[in-house]
Scaffold this motif. Structure first.
Motif, PDB file in Angstrom:
ATOM      1  N   PRO A 131       0.829  -1.214   0.000  1.00  0.00           N
ATOM      2  CA  PRO A 131       0.000   0.000   0.000  1.00  0.00           C
ATOM      3  C   PRO A 131       0.859   1.258   0.000  1.00  0.00           C
ATOM      4  CG  PRO A 131      -0.761  -1.567   1.659  1.00  0.00           C
ATOM      5  CD  PRO A 131       0.545  -2.092   1.154  1.00  0.00           C
ATOM      6  N   ALA A 132       0.308   2.315  -0.585  1.00  0.00           N
ATOM      7  CA  ALA A 132       1.016   3.593  -0.589  1.00  0.00           C
ATOM      8  C   ALA A 132       1.304   4.019   0.840  1.00  0.00           C
ATOM      9  CB  ALA A 132       0.172   4.652  -1.297  1.00  0.00           C
ATOM     10  N   GLY A 133       2.501   4.496   1.053  1.00  0.00           N
ATOM     11  CA  GLY A 133       2.874   4.952   2.382  1.00  0.00           C
ATOM     12  C   GLY A 133       3.525   3.899   3.249  1.00  0.00           C
ATOM     13  N   ALA A 134       3.550   2.654   2.801  1.00  0.00           N
ATOM     14  CA  ALA A 134       4.199   1.611   3.576  1.00  0.00           C
ATOM     15  C   ALA A 134       5.696   1.905   3.659  1.00  0.00           C
ATOM     16  CB  ALA A 134       3.971   0.251   2.939  1.00  0.00           C
ATOM     17  N   GLU A 135       6.254   1.805   4.855  1.00  0.00           N
ATOM     18  CA  GLU A 135       7.674   2.104   5.066  1.00  0.00           C
ATOM     19  C   GLU A 135       8.459   0.802   4.959  1.00  0.00           C
ATOM     20  OE1 GLU A 135      10.551   4.544   8.208  1.00  0.00           O
ATOM     21  OE2 GLU A 135       8.516   3.950   8.785  1.00  0.00           O
ATOM     22  N   LEU A 136       9.280   0.700   3.916  1.00  0.00           N
ATOM     23  CA  LEU A 136      10.032  -0.517   3.645  1.00  0.00           C
ATOM     24  C   LEU A 136      11.521  -0.252   3.700  1.00  0.00           C
ATOM     25  CD1 LEU A 136       8.101  -1.871   0.503  1.00  0.00           C
ATOM     26  CD2 LEU A 136       7.707  -2.467   2.902  1.00  0.00           C
ATOM     27  N   GLU A 137      12.249  -1.226   4.181  1.00  0.00           N
ATOM     28  CA  GLU A 137      13.709  -1.245   4.113  1.00  0.00           C
ATOM     29  C   GLU A 137      14.080  -2.529   3.391  1.00  0.00           C
ATOM     30  OE1 GLU A 137      17.267   0.491   4.432  1.00  0.00           O
ATOM     31  OE2 GLU A 137      15.667   1.309   5.703  1.00  0.00           O
ATOM     32  N   LEU A 138      14.748  -2.413   2.245  1.00  0.00           N
ATOM     33  CA  LEU A 138      15.022  -3.562   1.392  1.00  0.00           C
ATOM     34  C   LEU A 138      16.418  -4.119   1.638  1.00  0.00           C
ATOM     35  CD1 LEU A 138      13.612  -2.176  -1.991  1.00  0.00           C
ATOM     36  CD2 LEU A 138      12.370  -3.298  -0.120  1.00  0.00           C
ATOM     37  N   ALA A 139      16.541  -5.437   1.488  1.00  0.00           N
ATOM     38  CA  ALA A 139      17.846  -6.074   1.650  1.00  0.00           C
ATOM     39  C   ALA A 139      17.939  -7.282   0.728  1.00  0.00           C
ATOM     40  CB  ALA A 139      18.054  -6.512   3.099  1.00  0.00           C
ATOM     41  N   LEU A 140      19.069  -7.411   0.058  1.00  0.00           N
ATOM     42  CA  LEU A 140      19.347  -8.563  -0.791  1.00  0.00           C
ATOM     43  C   LEU A 140      20.354  -9.449  -0.075  1.00  0.00           C
ATOM     44  CD1 LEU A 140      19.091 -10.050  -3.534  1.00  0.00           C
ATOM     45  CD2 LEU A 140      21.025  -8.661  -4.331  1.00  0.00           C
ATOM     46  N   ALA A 141      19.980 -10.690   0.155  1.00  0.00           N
ATOM     47  CA  ALA A 141      20.892 -11.661   0.771  1.00  0.00           C
ATOM     48  C   ALA A 141      21.765 -12.246  -0.328  1.00  0.00           C
ATOM     49  CB  ALA A 141      20.104 -12.748   1.496  1.00  0.00           C
ATOM     50  N   GLU A 142      22.825 -11.537  -0.638  1.00  0.00           N
ATOM     51  CA  GLU A 142      23.676 -11.925  -1.765  1.00  0.00           C
ATOM     52  C   GLU A 142      24.331 -13.283  -1.498  1.00  0.00           C
ATOM     53  OE1 GLU A 142      26.385  -8.982  -3.072  1.00  0.00           O
ATOM     54  OE2 GLU A 142      24.940  -7.357  -2.993  1.00  0.00           O
ATOM     55  N   ARG A 165      19.455  -9.273  10.809  1.00  0.00           N
ATOM     56  CA  ARG A 165      20.132  -8.502  11.857  1.00  0.00           C
ATOM     57  C   ARG A 165      20.382  -7.071  11.403  1.00  0.00           C
ATOM     58  NH1 ARG A 165      22.848 -13.514  12.723  1.00  0.00           N
ATOM     59  NH2 ARG A 165      24.469 -12.924  11.224  1.00  0.00           N
ATOM     60  N   VAL A 166      20.800  -6.920  10.153  1.00  0.00           N
ATOM     61  CA  VAL A 166      21.052  -5.575   9.610  1.00  0.00           C
ATOM     62  C   VAL A 166      19.768  -4.749   9.616  1.00  0.00           C
ATOM     63  CG1 VAL A 166      21.667  -4.296   7.520  1.00  0.00           C
ATOM     64  CG2 VAL A 166      23.034  -6.281   8.217  1.00  0.00           C
ATOM     65  N   LEU A 167      18.690  -5.352   9.211  1.00  0.00           N
ATOM     66  CA  LEU A 167      17.410  -4.640   9.163  1.00  0.00           C
ATOM     67  C   LEU A 167      16.923  -4.275  10.555  1.00  0.00           C
ATOM     68  CD1 LEU A 167      15.692  -6.713   6.348  1.00  0.00           C
ATOM     69  CD2 LEU A 167      16.509  -4.362   6.172  1.00  0.00           C
ATOM     70  N   ARG A 168      17.131  -5.168  11.504  1.00  0.00           N
ATOM     71  CA  ARG A 168      16.783  -4.831  12.891  1.00  0.00           C
ATOM     72  C   ARG A 168      17.548  -3.596  13.339  1.00  0.00           C
ATOM     73  NH1 ARG A 168      19.658  -8.602  16.817  1.00  0.00           N
ATOM     74  NH2 ARG A 168      21.322  -7.283  15.953  1.00  0.00           N
ATOM     75  N   THR A 173      10.718  -3.165  12.561  1.00  0.00           N
ATOM     76  CA  THR A 173       9.974  -3.789  13.650  1.00  0.00           C
ATOM     77  C   THR A 173       9.586  -5.225  13.344  1.00  0.00           C
ATOM     78  OG1 THR A 173       7.871  -2.984  12.763  1.00  0.00           O
ATOM     79  CG2 THR A 173       9.025  -1.553  14.334  1.00  0.00           C
ATOM     80  N   ARG A 174       9.709  -5.649  12.098  1.00  0.00           N
ATOM     81  CA  ARG A 174       9.406  -7.010  11.691  1.00  0.00           C
ATOM     82  C   ARG A 174      10.063  -7.253  10.343  1.00  0.00           C
ATOM     83  NH1 ARG A 174       6.152  -3.283  10.364  1.00  0.00           N
ATOM     84  NH2 ARG A 174       4.439  -3.446   8.858  1.00  0.00           N
ATOM     85  N   ILE A 175      10.181  -8.521   9.993  1.00  0.00           N
ATOM     86  CA  ILE A 175      10.879  -8.942   8.784  1.00  0.00           C
ATOM     87  C   ILE A 175       9.917  -9.721   7.899  1.00  0.00           C
ATOM     88  CG2 ILE A 175      12.805 -10.288   7.852  1.00  0.00           C
ATOM     89  CD1 ILE A 175      13.714  -7.901   9.512  1.00  0.00           C
ATOM     90  N   ALA A 176      10.016  -9.531   6.595  1.00  0.00           N
ATOM     91  CA  ALA A 176       9.262 -10.338   5.639  1.00  0.00           C
ATOM     92  C   ALA A 176      10.241 -10.996   4.676  1.00  0.00           C
ATOM     93  CB  ALA A 176       8.270  -9.467   4.865  1.00  0.00           C
ATOM     94  N   LEU A 177      10.065 -12.281   4.461  1.00  0.00           N
ATOM     95  CA  LEU A 177      10.876 -13.033   3.499  1.00  0.00           C
ATOM     96  C   LEU A 177      10.101 -13.103   2.194  1.00  0.00           C
ATOM     97  CD1 LEU A 177      12.176 -15.895   5.819  1.00  0.00           C
ATOM     98  CD2 LEU A 177      13.136 -13.618   5.405  1.00  0.00           C
ATOM     99  N   CYS A 189      16.120 -16.452  11.028  1.00  0.00           N
ATOM    100  CA  CYS A 189      15.933 -14.995  11.049  1.00  0.00           C
ATOM    101  C   CYS A 189      15.365 -14.531  12.384  1.00  0.00           C
ATOM    102  CB  CYS A 189      15.012 -14.566   9.913  1.00  0.00           C
ATOM    103  SG  CYS A 189      15.759 -14.686   8.290  1.00  0.00           S
ATOM    104  N   GLU A 190      14.421 -15.279  12.914  1.00  0.00           N
ATOM    105  CA  GLU A 190      13.841 -14.907  14.210  1.00  0.00           C
ATOM    106  C   GLU A 190      14.891 -14.977  15.308  1.00  0.00           C
ATOM    107  OE1 GLU A 190       9.166 -16.190  13.555  1.00  0.00           O
ATOM    108  OE2 GLU A 190      10.575 -17.657  14.394  1.00  0.00           O
ATOM    109  N   ALA A 191      15.724 -16.007  15.269  1.00  0.00           N
ATOM    110  CA  ALA A 191      16.760 -16.143  16.286  1.00  0.00           C
ATOM    111  C   ALA A 191      17.810 -15.041  16.160  1.00  0.00           C
ATOM    112  CB  ALA A 191      17.423 -17.519  16.170  1.00  0.00           C
ATOM    113  N   ALA A 192      18.142 -14.670  14.925  1.00  0.00           N
ATOM    114  CA  ALA A 192      19.184 -13.679  14.710  1.00  0.00           C
ATOM    115  C   ALA A 192      18.727 -12.266  15.029  1.00  0.00           C
ATOM    116  CB  ALA A 192      19.673 -13.739  13.260  1.00  0.00           C
ATOM    117  N   SER A 193      17.477 -11.968  14.766  1.00  0.00           N
ATOM    118  CA  SER A 193      17.001 -10.590  14.884  1.00  0.00           C
ATOM    119  C   SER A 193      16.148 -10.334  16.117  1.00  0.00           C
ATOM    120  CB  SER A 193      16.194 -10.215  13.643  1.00  0.00           C
ATOM    121  OG  SER A 193      14.981 -10.949  13.579  1.00  0.00           O
TER     122      SER A 193
END
Length: 216
Positions: A131-142, A165-168, A173-177, A189-193
């Motif tokens: 949705p418009a206005g959603a605040e996202l932080e993107l990460a590529l697991a190279e 961990r980087v995103l945390r 506040t939460r992670i999406a795969l 991911c839950e254990a790391a972050s």
């Protein structure tokens, strides 16, 4: 019996979604269609989601319909516009993108969402679906997808967890795969972050079952 077509662009997506169906909707009759050249061609040719790629998706979907499928679930996140076109073509049946349900859940949460992918084009195609206005932080697991392709599941999961961990640390506040093939890394991911982690797999099964249960 309800017949569901699962259409895959990555071989690694097959097991996670079938496991979710077996757990949450075992009565559904599944068929799996895999074209693992889709992702390879998208990454190699650099033409994006052009007319030829759209046509390939229409042909895959029509084959599924011709075999009696009552619903279609695509499992690769990098082809959103192609899947949307299929949904318009087959408006009388559920045609789901892999991430629709997860995006709805993520959008209902508060704060910045960290979105991790192992396939670069997914980070181009998926953010506009929020949705418009959603605040996202993107990460590529190279290197994670290469590790998975080589059978090194531990390295795959650890590379994704490192991005969590980087995103945390960036205030998420939460992670999406973003991909079905990444669902196996949820616990890491839950254990790391220490953050809640959303995956596409279980949400997609629930959403498809709900839509097919609605009266026509």
């Amino acid at each position: 019996m309800t017949r569901i077509a699962l259409i895959h662009a990555l071989a690694h997506s097959v097991a996670p979604i079938n496991a979710a169906f077996e757990r949450d909707w075992p009565e559904a009759l599944r068929m799996n269609l895999l074209d693992d050249s889709l992702s390879a061609d998208l990454a190699r040719e650099g033409r994006g989601l052009d007319a030829a790629m759209h046509e390939r998706f229409q042909r895959l979907a029509q084959y599924a319909v011709d075999t009696g499928a009552q619903g279609i679930l695509f499992t690769c996140s990098a082809f959103g516009p192609c899947i949307e076109a299929v949904a318009r073509q087959h408006a009388g049946m559920p045609v789901l993108k892999p991430n629709e349900a997860m995006i709805a859940e993520a959008a209902a949460g508060a704060g910045k969402l960290g979105l991790i992918a192992t396939f670069g084009p997914t980070l181009q195609s998926m953010p506009p679906e929020f949705p418009a206005g959603a605040e996202l932080e993107l990460a590529l697991a190279e290197g994670a997808l290469d590790a998975l392709n080589a059978g090194d599941t531990h390295a795959h999961d650890e590379r994704i967890a490192a991005q969590a961990r980087v995103l945390r640390d960036k205030g998420c506040t939460r992670i999406a795969l973003a991909q079905f093939s990444m669902a196996r890394a949820r616990a890491a991911c839950e254990a790391a972050s220490g953050l809640p982690v959303l995956t596409t797999v279980d949400s997609a099964v629930r959403a498809l079952r709900t839509r097919l249960a609605r009266p026509v």
